[in-house]
Design an enzyme around this catalytic site. Sequence first.
Site, PDB file in Angstrom:
ATOM      1  N   ARG A   1       0.825  -1.203   0.000  1.00  0.00           N
ATOM      2  CA  ARG A   1       0.000   0.000   0.000  1.00  0.00           C
ATOM      3  C   ARG A   1       0.867   1.263   0.000  1.00  0.00           C
ATOM      4  O   ARG A   1       2.025   1.231   0.396  1.00  0.00           O
ATOM      5  CB  ARG A   1      -0.899   0.023   1.236  1.00  0.00           C
ATOM      6  CG  ARG A   1      -1.999  -1.028   1.235  1.00  0.00           C
ATOM      7  CD  ARG A   1      -2.838  -0.945   2.501  1.00  0.00           C
ATOM      8  NE  ARG A   1      -2.059  -1.301   3.684  1.00  0.00           N
ATOM      9  CZ  ARG A   1      -1.547  -0.444   4.552  1.00  0.00           C
ATOM     10  NH1 ARG A   1      -1.731   0.859   4.389  1.00  0.00           N
ATOM     11  NH2 ARG A   1      -0.847  -0.864   5.595  1.00  0.00           N
TER      12      ARG A   1
ATOM     13  N   LYS B   1      -8.651  -2.512   0.880  1.00  0.00           N
ATOM     14  CA  LYS B   1      -8.594  -1.603   2.024  1.00  0.00           C
ATOM     15  C   LYS B   1      -9.453  -0.355   1.807  1.00  0.00           C
ATOM     16  O   LYS B   1      -9.854   0.306   2.764  1.00  0.00           O
ATOM     17  CB  LYS B   1      -7.141  -1.217   2.311  1.00  0.00           C
ATOM     18  CG  LYS B   1      -6.312  -2.361   2.879  1.00  0.00           C
ATOM     19  CD  LYS B   1      -6.932  -2.956   4.147  1.00  0.00           C
ATOM     20  CE  LYS B   1      -6.023  -4.017   4.757  1.00  0.00           C
ATOM     21  NZ  LYS B   1      -6.675  -4.719   5.908  1.00  0.00           N
TER      22      LYS B   1
ATOM     23  N   HIS C   1     -10.160  -4.191  12.511  1.00  0.00           N
ATOM     24  CA  HIS C   1      -9.107  -4.813  11.711  1.00  0.00           C
ATOM     25  C   HIS C   1      -8.678  -6.067  12.457  1.00  0.00           C
ATOM     26  O   HIS C   1      -7.724  -6.060  13.235  1.00  0.00           O
ATOM     27  CB  HIS C   1      -7.942  -3.839  11.550  1.00  0.00           C
ATOM     28  CG  HIS C   1      -6.893  -4.310  10.592  1.00  0.00           C
ATOM     29  ND1 HIS C   1      -5.570  -3.958  10.718  1.00  0.00           N
ATOM     30  CD2 HIS C   1      -6.965  -5.101   9.490  1.00  0.00           C
ATOM     31  CE1 HIS C   1      -4.872  -4.506   9.733  1.00  0.00           C
ATOM     32  NE2 HIS C   1      -5.697  -5.202   8.980  1.00  0.00           N
TER      33      HIS C   1
ATOM     34  N   SER D   1      -0.833  -6.268   9.596  1.00  0.00           N
ATOM     35  CA  SER D   1      -0.283  -7.277   8.710  1.00  0.00           C
ATOM     36  C   SER D   1       1.035  -7.804   9.257  1.00  0.00           C
ATOM     37  O   SER D   1       1.885  -7.043   9.712  1.00  0.00           O
ATOM     38  CB  SER D   1      -0.063  -6.670   7.322  1.00  0.00           C
ATOM     39  OG  SER D   1       0.575  -7.586   6.474  1.00  0.00           O
TER      40      SER D   1
ATOM     41  N   LYS E   1      -2.606 -12.666  12.174  1.00  0.00           N
ATOM     42  CA  LYS E   1      -4.074 -12.754  12.171  1.00  0.00           C
ATOM     43  C   LYS E   1      -4.577 -13.927  11.332  1.00  0.00           C
ATOM     44  O   LYS E   1      -5.407 -14.712  11.770  1.00  0.00           O
ATOM     45  CB  LYS E   1      -4.706 -11.465  11.628  1.00  0.00           C
ATOM     46  CG  LYS E   1      -4.546 -10.238  12.472  1.00  0.00           C
ATOM     47  CD  LYS E   1      -5.477  -9.113  12.041  1.00  0.00           C
ATOM     48  CE  LYS E   1      -5.547  -8.866  10.566  1.00  0.00           C
ATOM     49  NZ  LYS E   1      -4.248  -8.523   9.947  1.00  0.00           N
ATOM     50  N   THR E   2      -4.079 -14.009  10.098  1.00  0.00           N
ATOM     51  CA  THR E   2      -4.560 -15.046   9.188  1.00  0.00           C
ATOM     52  C   THR E   2      -4.149 -16.429   9.674  1.00  0.00           C
ATOM     53  O   THR E   2      -4.967 -17.354   9.758  1.00  0.00           O
ATOM     54  CB  THR E   2      -4.017 -14.806   7.772  1.00  0.00           C
ATOM     55  OG1 THR E   2      -4.493 -13.550   7.299  1.00  0.00           O
ATOM     56  CG2 THR E   2      -4.463 -15.900   6.822  1.00  0.00           C
TER      57      THR E   2
ATOM     58  N   ASP F   1      -9.540 -10.943   8.310  1.00  0.00           N
ATOM     59  CA  ASP F   1      -8.944  -9.597   8.330  1.00  0.00           C
ATOM     60  C   ASP F   1      -9.860  -8.466   8.800  1.00  0.00           C
ATOM     61  O   ASP F   1      -9.392  -7.552   9.454  1.00  0.00           O
ATOM     62  CB  ASP F   1      -8.419  -9.265   6.932  1.00  0.00           C
ATOM     63  CG  ASP F   1      -7.456  -8.089   6.920  1.00  0.00           C
ATOM     64  OD1 ASP F   1      -6.638  -7.976   7.853  1.00  0.00           O
ATOM     65  OD2 ASP F   1      -7.517  -7.282   5.993  1.00  0.00           O
TER      66      ASP F   1
ATOM     67  N   ARG G   1       1.827 -12.528  -1.622  1.00  0.00           N
ATOM     68  CA  ARG G   1       0.528 -12.910  -1.063  1.00  0.00           C
ATOM     69  C   ARG G   1      -0.242 -13.839  -1.992  1.00  0.00           C
ATOM     70  O   ARG G   1       0.035 -13.934  -3.185  1.00  0.00           O
ATOM     71  CB  ARG G   1      -0.322 -11.666  -0.794  1.00  0.00           C
ATOM     72  CG  ARG G   1       0.170 -10.821   0.372  1.00  0.00           C
ATOM     73  CD  ARG G   1      -0.729  -9.621   0.595  1.00  0.00           C
ATOM     74  NE  ARG G   1      -0.262  -8.786   1.696  1.00  0.00           N
ATOM     75  CZ  ARG G   1      -0.700  -8.866   2.939  1.00  0.00           C
ATOM     76  NH1 ARG G   1      -1.630  -9.745   3.261  1.00  0.00           N
ATOM     77  NH2 ARG G   1      -0.228  -8.059   3.878  1.00  0.00           N
TER      78      ARG G   1
END
Length: 532
Positions: free
Chosen positions: A60, A200, A219, A239, A243-244, A258, A324
């Site tokens: 990003r 996003k 988030h 990130s 989390k994932t 997410d 990713r």
Amino acid sequence: MSIGRVNPANRLEDQGITGLGTIHYNLIEPQLVEAALKRGEGTLGKGGAFYCTTGKHTGRSPKDKFTVRTPEVEESIWWENNNPMSPEAFDLFYADMLAHLKGREVFVQDLYGGADPEHRLDVRIVTELAWHNLFIRHMLRRPARHELDGFINDFTIIDCPSFKADPARYGCRTETVVAINYTKKLILIANSAYAGEIKKGVFTLLNYILPGRGIMAMHCSANHAVGDTGDTAIFFGLSGTGKTTLSADTSRVLIGDDEHGWSEKGTFNFEGGCYAKTINLSPVAEPEIYATTSMFSTVIENMVFDPETLELDFADNSLTDNMRCAYPLHFISNASESSLGGHPRNIIMLTCDAFGVLPPIARLTPAQAMYHFLSGFTSKVAGTEVGVTEPQPTFSTCFGAPFMPRRPEAYGNLLRDKIAAHGATCWLVNTGWTGGAYGVGKRMPIKATRALLTAALDGSLNDATFRHDPNFGFEVPVAAHDVETRLLNPRETWADKAAYDAQAAKLMAMFSKNFAQYLPYVDADVKAAAIG
């Protein structure tokens, strides 16, 4: 010419977007893969996955994200955190982008943001690249085919990587721009092929709209126990904090990886897919996510592969550390069909501590939970943003400052009230370094993290003996099943104890300096939860 299924009363022409070439409405996965290959946008990989690269932008560009400053949002936007753009500049930008798209082929998806029909956002995404359309079709929630006949979008996103912004003309910083206009219900993305900007953008919209309805936008990832949606856990974190990986526990049901909302009814996923980091992805540690990398239509972004065998190289970060894969939620065997859960019983705040100071887990009081939520301490992981090449300590309020249009207290107060109303237990979990800072210590063993989380979620960790941390004031278990005891006391993992003390003092000073900005806005119990 238009191709595909669409509400005949809601074509792009009806939105004033005219003069385009062929418009592909709501193509499904095989059609989008075929179109992307025909257009030379990538390579068909093993199992039918789609391999692609994003060029200059492999993450990003938060400094190039703008909010249009209109009277309707003037009082509600956190302007210290959101770059303003004038309505006049936006109108020029929009007109120039549409002129640039004249005669060009585009792809359109009409999708939902939010699994709860009562609170969802209906979004139309217009993309220049076929694979971007495939990506966002994975990431958001798909209407049934018959629902497309009456689909009316709330917001429109136009994603045009080939359009370069003019800083002198629009008052922007570079040729790359992500501009959000809440009044005109538009998001424009220029000069970035990084598909995460689209995802996003939708999250940012929901983060602005839902708190105005008393719904917490988060988030976070989320899961619940098999057969018990009331045993829901949410995992806050930026990130790279896990989390994932940690929410994809095969012994529990995955709600989403997410972005979620917490309403008066419980938890709901915003998305219909997952966007997982693949660097060093292991078939042993993360078998479900690993398996998606060779499934049909999974988007493989910025990964090196063998041109003859099409084997992916999970260790080669020569393109980016932020490699990713994007895939629909149903590719995960234990994913929830409804993407709905109950009110969270456990709230996990994930941090990646590059200082090597924080313990692997700590239990927080509600006041401490708000303190750490507003602090949002972690380390930016290499590759997630442009210019970040190694972990950097950062404070990202609400564990997602780049996506927070409103002031942090708006989210913090909602979280505090919901914790109080539903009695959730809060935990701080460090997936970062132990035995020393980044460059000296080692990453926290994932086996230990999983064991501690299992004990926290099944309630057994609450029965442990806890010590009071002298630095941060939270409670840390003295021992836990299947976890090396010294890991629970990070000072004991350092060879040089004085160096640990100095590092802890440095980190505490950073916390205090950062939190000073929130002191005028928080209650006395949260102030008391500050370090000291």
